[in-house]
Design a protein around this motif. Structure first.
Motif, PDB file in Angstrom:
ATOM      1  N   ILE A 132       0.281  -8.665   6.707  1.00  0.00           N
ATOM      2  CA  ILE A 132       0.365  -8.325   8.129  1.00  0.00           C
ATOM      3  C   ILE A 132      -0.526  -7.129   8.450  1.00  0.00           C
ATOM      4  CG2 ILE A 132       1.893  -7.345   9.901  1.00  0.00           C
ATOM      5  CD1 ILE A 132       4.106  -9.165   8.776  1.00  0.00           C
ATOM      6  N   ILE A 133      -0.459  -6.095   7.633  1.00  0.00           N
ATOM      7  CA  ILE A 133      -1.276  -4.898   7.865  1.00  0.00           C
ATOM      8  C   ILE A 133      -2.765  -5.237   7.792  1.00  0.00           C
ATOM      9  CG2 ILE A 133      -1.934  -2.653   6.895  1.00  0.00           C
ATOM     10  CD1 ILE A 133       1.074  -2.391   6.054  1.00  0.00           C
ATOM     11  N   GLY A 141       5.084 -12.027  11.629  1.00  0.00           N
ATOM     12  CA  GLY A 141       6.016 -11.009  12.119  1.00  0.00           C
ATOM     13  C   GLY A 141       7.446 -11.513  12.123  1.00  0.00           C
ATOM     14  N   SER A 185       4.157  -7.888   3.944  1.00  0.00           N
ATOM     15  CA  SER A 185       3.855  -6.607   4.608  1.00  0.00           C
ATOM     16  C   SER A 185       2.371  -6.284   4.512  1.00  0.00           C
ATOM     17  CB  SER A 185       4.663  -5.474   3.973  1.00  0.00           C
ATOM     18  OG  SER A 185       6.040  -5.692   4.114  1.00  0.00           O
ATOM     19  N   PHE A 186       1.804  -6.419   3.315  1.00  0.00           N
ATOM     20  CA  PHE A 186       0.384  -6.140   3.109  1.00  0.00           C
ATOM     21  C   PHE A 186      -0.478  -7.090   3.929  1.00  0.00           C
ATOM     22  CE2 PHE A 186      -3.584  -6.921   0.767  1.00  0.00           C
ATOM     23  CZ  PHE A 186      -4.127  -5.649   0.800  1.00  0.00           C
ATOM     24  N   PHE A 191       8.280  -9.602  -0.043  1.00  0.00           N
ATOM     25  CA  PHE A 191       8.307  -8.631   1.054  1.00  0.00           C
ATOM     26  C   PHE A 191       7.026  -7.795   1.063  1.00  0.00           C
ATOM     27  CE2 PHE A 191       9.425  -4.531   2.943  1.00  0.00           C
ATOM     28  CZ  PHE A 191       9.876  -4.956   4.178  1.00  0.00           C
ATOM     29  N   GLY A 192       6.606  -7.317  -0.101  1.00  0.00           N
ATOM     30  CA  GLY A 192       5.396  -6.514  -0.201  1.00  0.00           C
ATOM     31  C   GLY A 192       4.148  -7.299   0.170  1.00  0.00           C
ATOM     32  N   ILE A 237      13.634  -8.469   6.585  1.00  0.00           N
ATOM     33  CA  ILE A 237      14.326  -7.189   6.789  1.00  0.00           C
ATOM     34  C   ILE A 237      15.785  -7.441   7.177  1.00  0.00           C
ATOM     35  CG2 ILE A 237      14.459  -5.140   8.272  1.00  0.00           C
ATOM     36  CD1 ILE A 237      11.396  -5.178   8.333  1.00  0.00           C
ATOM     37  N   TRP A 250       8.636 -11.679   8.555  1.00  0.00           N
ATOM     38  CA  TRP A 250       8.879 -10.331   8.034  1.00  0.00           C
ATOM     39  C   TRP A 250      10.179  -9.736   8.590  1.00  0.00           C
ATOM     40  CZ3 TRP A 250       8.479  -5.279  10.199  1.00  0.00           C
ATOM     41  CH2 TRP A 250       8.331  -4.246   9.278  1.00  0.00           C
TER      42      TRP A 250
END
Length: 133
Positions: A17-18, A44, A14-15, A10-11, A51, A47
């Protein structure tokens, strides 16, 4: 899937994508590379599926016997979030309905979201089955 493995995944996503979003905007990659937007939609969808899985677990549905419910939850959630994102892009003027490829771009984006969701679902269920053995 072990908690640490899941949190790492997940991390990382997320990283990623950012980081890709930042460079995509800063270097105009969304407009230069035709596939960049599709990559972001894939990530996306992946991700949002992660979630959804977290929310599914907090709802008490931990067993794979409810994997059909998990699959449906992921697919519906990712589809709705994809539609809302496309609406957001339209309202913010990031796309125009007057563009020749508007409909094709929107449909392709949602397909990329869904492919990401499928990839996430299959990874999650594979890891959960492995853990149960």
């Amino acid at each position: 899937m072990k908690r640490n493995e899941f949190l790492f995944l997940f991390g990382t996503v997320s990283f990623l994508i950012i980081l890709l979003w930042y460079f995509g905007l800063y270097l105009s990659l969304f407009w230069i590379l035709w596939w960049y937007d599709l990559t972001m939609h894939f990530l996306g969808g992946f991700w949002v599926a992660l979630i959804t899985y977290i929310l599914f677990l907090y709802g008490g549905e931990e067993s794979l016997s409810s994997s059909k419910s998990l699959f449906l939850s992921i697919i519906v959630t990712v589809f709705l979030v994809g539609i809302m994102w496309e609406w957001f892009e339209l309202k913010k003027g990031l796309v125009s309905t007057l563009a020749n490829d508007y409909l094709a771009d929107t449909v392709t984006d949602i397909i990329a979201d869904m492919v990401g969701a499928f990839a996430s679902y299959f990874l999650i269920t594979k890891q959960v089955k492995r853990k149960q053995q």
